[in-house]
Design a protein around this motif. Sequence first.
Motif, PDB file in Angstrom:
ATOM      1  N   LYS A   5       0.876  -1.170   0.000  1.00  0.00           N
ATOM      2  CA  LYS A   5       0.000   0.000   0.000  1.00  0.00           C
ATOM      3  C   LYS A   5       0.916   1.223   0.000  1.00  0.00           C
ATOM      4  N   GLU A   7       1.357   5.537   0.327  1.00  0.00           N
ATOM      5  CA  GLU A   7       0.722   6.651   1.009  1.00  0.00           C
ATOM      6  C   GLU A   7      -0.241   7.343   0.073  1.00  0.00           C
ATOM      7  N   MET A   8      -1.429   7.562   0.549  1.00  0.00           N
ATOM      8  CA  MET A   8      -2.479   8.085  -0.309  1.00  0.00           C
ATOM      9  C   MET A   8      -2.860   9.500   0.087  1.00  0.00           C
ATOM     10  N   THR A  10      -5.913  12.682  -0.223  1.00  0.00           N
ATOM     11  CA  THR A  10      -7.346  12.748  -0.003  1.00  0.00           C
ATOM     12  C   THR A  10      -7.977  13.493  -1.150  1.00  0.00           C
ATOM     13  N   ASP A  14     -13.939  12.433  -0.737  1.00  0.00           N
ATOM     14  CA  ASP A  14     -13.911  11.626   0.482  1.00  0.00           C
ATOM     15  C   ASP A  14     -15.274  11.664   1.153  1.00  0.00           C
ATOM     16  N   LYS A  21     -11.913   3.059  -1.372  1.00  0.00           N
ATOM     17  CA  LYS A  21     -11.015   1.919  -1.410  1.00  0.00           C
ATOM     18  C   LYS A  21      -9.553   2.375  -1.453  1.00  0.00           C
ATOM     19  N   THR A  22      -8.749   1.848  -0.533  1.00  0.00           N
ATOM     20  CA  THR A  22      -7.319   2.063  -0.578  1.00  0.00           C
ATOM     21  C   THR A  22      -6.745   1.107  -1.614  1.00  0.00           C
ATOM     22  N   ASN A 137     -11.576   6.262  -5.672  1.00  0.00           N
ATOM     23  CA  ASN A 137     -10.540   5.526  -4.963  1.00  0.00           C
ATOM     24  C   ASN A 137      -9.599   6.499  -4.257  1.00  0.00           C
ATOM     25  N   VAL A 138      -8.878   5.975  -3.287  1.00  0.00           N
ATOM     26  CA  VAL A 138      -7.851   6.758  -2.608  1.00  0.00           C
ATOM     27  C   VAL A 138      -6.592   6.662  -3.468  1.00  0.00           C
TER      28      VAL A 138
END
Length: 180
Positions: A5, A7-8, A10, A14, A21-22, A137-138
Motif C-alpha cells: 500500500k 501513502e495516499m 485525499t 472523500d 477503497k485504498t 478511490n484513494v
Amino acid sequence: MAREKIEMGTSPRDDVSGSRKTMSNDEVISTLNGLIETCRDGQEGFKTAAEGVESSDMKALFYEFSQQRSQFCGELQSLVQSLGGDPESSGSIAGSLHRGWMNIRTAVSGNDEAAILNECERGEDSAKNAYEEALENVLPAHVLDSVQSQYASIKSAHDRIKALRDNADRARTSSATTGF
C-alpha cells in the motif's frame, strides 16, 4: 514492493463513512492505464471529429481537444512510470468501436455537425465516468492532483460540446420549422 500500500492523498470526494477503497500500487497503475486508454480514445475521437466537420472554428476546437488529450496521456504515462509501471500505449476496444461508428455516421449523415457533436458528447460522458470512477478511490496525492485537474478539463470540454450541440439542435429545429 509493487503490492505494498502506498501513502495516499485525499480527495474532495472523500466521504465520512470511509468507504473509499485504498489501492495497491498495481491497482493505481491499472487505474491510470485505464485513464490513458480513455484519453487516447478521446484524442482519436476528436481528431476524427475535426476531420468530419466543415466549420473552421469547430475543426480548431476538436483539434485543440485532441491535443489536450494527447498531453493528458503523456502526463498519465509519466505517472505510471514514476510508480514503476508500464504505461498503456493504445486506446481501448470500446473506443475503437466508438470511433468506427462515428466514421460511419459521419459518412452517412453527410458530415452533420449536430450528429458529430452528439458523438463527441457521448465520448465525453464516457471520459467523465472513467475519471469519476478513478476519483472514487484513494489515490496518491501527486496522482490525485493530476487526475482532478484533468477531470476538471474534461468536464469543461464536455460542457462546451454540449452547449455547441444544443445550439446546433436549436438551429436545425429552427430551420426545419421555418423551412430555411
